[in-house]
Each structure stands twice: as C-alpha cells, then as structure tokens.
Design an enzyme around this catalytic site. Structure first.
Site, short mmCIF file in Angstrom:
data_model
loop_
_atom_site.label_atom_id
_atom_site.label_comp_id
_atom_site.label_asym_id
_atom_site.label_seq_id
_atom_site.Cartn_x
_atom_site.Cartn_y
_atom_site.Cartn_z
N TYR A 32 3.14 0.98 -50.39
CA TYR A 32 3.54 -0.03 -51.37
C TYR A 32 4.88 -0.63 -50.91
O TYR A 32 5.89 -0.63 -51.61
CB TYR A 32 3.64 0.55 -52.78
CG TYR A 32 3.22 -0.48 -53.81
CD1 TYR A 32 1.89 -0.86 -53.93
CD2 TYR A 32 4.15 -1.11 -54.62
CE1 TYR A 32 1.50 -1.83 -54.84
CE2 TYR A 32 3.77 -2.09 -55.54
CZ TYR A 32 2.44 -2.44 -55.63
OH TYR A 32 2.05 -3.40 -56.53
N HIS A 37 11.63 -1.20 -47.00
CA HIS A 37 10.87 -0.64 -45.88
C HIS A 37 10.87 -1.64 -44.72
O HIS A 37 10.94 -1.25 -43.55
CB HIS A 37 9.41 -0.41 -46.28
CG HIS A 37 9.21 0.57 -47.40
ND1 HIS A 37 8.80 0.19 -48.65
CD2 HIS A 37 9.36 1.91 -47.44
CE1 HIS A 37 8.70 1.26 -49.42
NE2 HIS A 37 9.05 2.32 -48.72
N GLN A 61 5.29 16.67 -52.42
CA GLN A 61 6.67 16.39 -52.82
C GLN A 61 6.75 15.92 -54.28
O GLN A 61 7.82 15.56 -54.75
CB GLN A 61 7.34 15.39 -51.88
CG GLN A 61 6.83 13.96 -51.92
CD GLN A 61 7.48 13.10 -50.86
OE1 GLN A 61 7.19 13.23 -49.66
NE2 GLN A 61 8.36 12.19 -51.25
N GLY A 147 15.87 5.22 -45.30
CA GLY A 147 16.78 4.37 -46.07
C GLY A 147 17.91 5.15 -46.71
O GLY A 147 17.75 6.29 -47.13
N LYS A 149 19.07 4.46 -49.49
CA LYS A 149 18.87 4.57 -50.95
C LYS A 149 18.56 6.02 -51.31
O LYS A 149 19.03 6.53 -52.31
CB LYS A 149 17.75 3.65 -51.44
CG LYS A 149 17.63 3.72 -52.97
CD LYS A 149 16.70 2.69 -53.52
CE LYS A 149 15.27 3.10 -53.42
NZ LYS A 149 14.91 4.19 -54.36
N GLN A 153 17.97 12.61 -49.30
CA GLN A 153 16.87 12.84 -48.37
C GLN A 153 17.32 12.61 -46.93
O GLN A 153 17.03 13.41 -46.03
CB GLN A 153 15.72 11.89 -48.71
CG GLN A 153 14.61 11.83 -47.67
CD GLN A 153 13.44 10.99 -48.12
OE1 GLN A 153 12.62 11.45 -48.89
NE2 GLN A 153 13.33 9.77 -47.63
N LYS A 184 15.82 -2.05 -54.17
CA LYS A 184 14.36 -2.17 -54.02
C LYS A 184 13.75 -0.77 -54.05
O LYS A 184 14.27 0.16 -53.41
CB LYS A 184 14.02 -2.84 -52.69
CG LYS A 184 14.58 -4.22 -52.56
CD LYS A 184 13.50 -5.23 -52.40
CE LYS A 184 14.09 -6.62 -52.22
NZ LYS A 184 13.16 -7.69 -52.54
N SER A 185 12.63 -0.66 -54.77
CA SER A 185 11.93 0.62 -54.85
C SER A 185 10.49 0.34 -55.23
O SER A 185 10.22 -0.56 -56.04
CB SER A 185 12.58 1.50 -55.93
OG SER A 185 11.71 2.55 -56.30
N ARG A 187 8.84 2.10 -57.09
CA ARG A 187 8.72 2.47 -58.51
C ARG A 187 9.22 1.36 -59.45
O ARG A 187 8.98 1.46 -60.65
CB ARG A 187 9.48 3.78 -58.78
CG ARG A 187 8.77 4.99 -58.18
CD ARG A 187 9.35 6.31 -58.66
NE ARG A 187 8.52 7.44 -58.29
CZ ARG A 187 8.72 8.23 -57.23
NH1 ARG A 187 9.74 8.02 -56.43
NH2 ARG A 187 7.89 9.23 -56.98
O1 PAF Z 1 11.09 8.32 -48.64
C1 PAF Z 1 9.85 8.44 -48.72
O2 PAF Z 1 9.12 7.46 -48.91
C2 PAF Z 1 9.24 9.81 -48.56
O3 PAF Z 1 10.01 10.80 -49.17
C3 PAF Z 1 8.92 10.18 -47.10
C4 PAF Z 1 10.19 10.30 -46.26
C5 PAF Z 1 8.01 9.13 -46.49
C6 PAF Z 1 8.20 11.53 -47.04
O4 PAF Z 1 7.00 11.50 -47.75
#
Ligand code: PAF
Length: 280
Positions: A32, A37, A61, A147, A149, A153, A184-185, A187
C-alpha cells in the site's frame, strides 16, 4: 520489472545479478505504497545497480487485537508505482512461503525493543527483526532502506545488523509528509475526514518540539510537556506515549541533545499513528 512470489525465484534472480557484479538494494515494505516508500525506492534505484522491493504484510509483527486482516493491500497499484520508479523486482510472497508449517525460529533483541512502541506492542519488534533478517538472507542485498518515521525500527535494525555481524549497509531516509504536515503512512487511509484533521496534532507537536530544540531548549520535560499539551487539546487524540530518548539506545533522556529522538504514538480514534524528530 518482474514480480515473483517464491524464495527460489528471488534467489535465482538476485544470485545472477550478484554473479554479474551488480549491487543490489532492498526496500522492505508491507505494501500500500505511498510517497514515503517512493523516496526509499528512488534512493535505492539511484544508489544500486538493481533494486528489489518486498511487499509482504508480515503476520508475526501484529498483535492479536491489531489490524492484520484490515491492513490495506493493493498489489496492482503498488506494482505500477514500483515500476514507475525504476525498481527491478518485487518479492510478494504468501505468508506460507515465509512461514512454513512448524516455523519456530525468531530473532529477538533486549533493551531497544522494550521501550516506546515495544511497551504497547510487546511482540512487534520480534516479528520485524525475524522477517527483516529472513528478507536479508533471501535477497542478500548490499544495502537496505528504511524510513526515519519508524525511528525505533530503524535503530533496532541497525543494532541487529551490528550485533549479528551482517555485511549490509542500512540506509535511513527522512520522513515524507503530506502538504499539511501529516507524516505519510499506509494507516492514514483508516482516518475519517474529522480524524484526518485531528491527526495534524502529531505534526504540530513535532514542529513545536523541534522548534524549541532548535531555539536552544534541551530540557526534555519542557519540550515533551509542550508537545503533549498540543495533542491533549485535540479531543479525538489519545496519547500512547510522547518521550525523549537516546536515539541509539531508546532509553529516556532528561537532556535533548544528539543523538536524541523525541517520538510519539497517538491514537486518533482507533488508528495508532507515530511521528518523531531526531536531533543529529
Ligand atoms: O516498516 C515496515 O513496513 C515493516 O515493519 C517492515 C520493515 C517491512 C517489516 O515487515
């Protein structure tokens, strides 16, 4: 551009590239895709001979009451977007391809994963680390792009690559925002019109906090306090956390000085959004 669904196909294609001496960049995503991205993909295309985008909504996750089922998906639109940006390969596996029956090996991490988002999402980063390391083994990229954002992570992945002596360059890319400031997300699509408006309290809080720091304020109580005030004034918003931490260890800090990260997670209605600013 090719789209493949099996690990075997990815290995054959990327193996042949590496044999020819091509550098391979990987952009792991859950699909999406949006311009956030897009910025990672464009950077990967500009820095590598070949670019792989993985599109996989990683079930491990997500917590039991989270949005795995409703997470937005549109592989056709995503493919056209990747192709327009010059990506060479999309890896779009089914869950059973990534997690065969009896799958039981996970990558976990202490300390960094227990703070911020790790408090409300206790299994989340175990799922992220596990899928990312699997993608690294499958694609064997020279560089991988994430990213800012998702700053926690990004720090966790850098730490994992260092801890496990993986020979992969991790590239962090700046947050991409809508014209009105909202980060931007994928979600953001969950938000109603009223929630979309309310969600601007996150970027307003980030702007206020980073302006205070730019103007010399280093007291995290004052900066975080001012940011919280902005969010608390928005009736549709409910704070999960707003914290200033060390950007490498994720441990809370009293002084906002490099390498600090001021990060937040806020519920707007049922949608949990994140945003942050880093002090470099
Ligand atoms: O940031 C994300 O979209 C996810 O956490 C990732 C890094 C693709 C792992 O599923």
């Amino acid at each position: 551009m090719q789209i493949v669904k099996t690990i075997k196909e990815v290995r054959e294609i990327t193996g042949a590239w590496r044999k020819n001496g091509y550098t391979v960049g990987l952009v792991p995503t859950m699909g999406y895709l949006h311009e956030g991205h897009g910025s990672l993909i464009s950077r990967a295309v500009s820095e590598n001979d070949r670019t792989v985008v993985s599109i996989f909504v990683n079930p491990i996750q997500f917590g039991p009451s989270e949005d795995l089922e409703s997470y937005p998906r549109d592989i056709e639109k995503d493919s056209a977007f990747c192709e327009s940006l010059g990506a060479d390969l999309i890896f779009n596996p089914e869950p059973a391809e990534m997690y065969h029956e009896g799958f039981s090996t996970y990558v976990d991490m202490d300390i960094l994963t227990k703070e911020l988002c790790g408090i409300t999402r206790p299994m989340h980063f175990r799922g992220v680390c596990t899928v990312v390391i699997k993608l690294f083994h499958i694609v064997q990229p020279y560089r991988a792009y994430f990213g800012q954002k998702d700053a926690q992570q990004l720090a966790i992945i850098r730490h994992m690559v260092d801890d496990l002596n993986m020979d992969i360059e991790i590239k962090g890319c700046p947050i991409v925002r809508e014209a009105d400031g909202l980060a931007k997300s994928s979600r953001n699509t969950y938000l109603s019109a009223a929630e979309r408006k309310a969600a601007l309290c996150l970027s307003r809080a980030v702007q206020c906090g980073s302006d205070m720091v730019k103007n010399g304020e280093t007291d995290s109580v004052k900066v975080v306090g001012a940011m919280k005030e902005i969010i608390e004034a928005e009736p549709l918003a409910e704070i999960d956390y707003v914290k200033a931490v060390n950007g490498l260890t994720m441990q809370q800090t009293d002084l906002i000085e490099a390498p600090a990260l001021t990060a937040m997670a806020v519920y707007i209605g049922k949608t949990r959004l994140i945003d942050n600013f880093a002090v470099k």
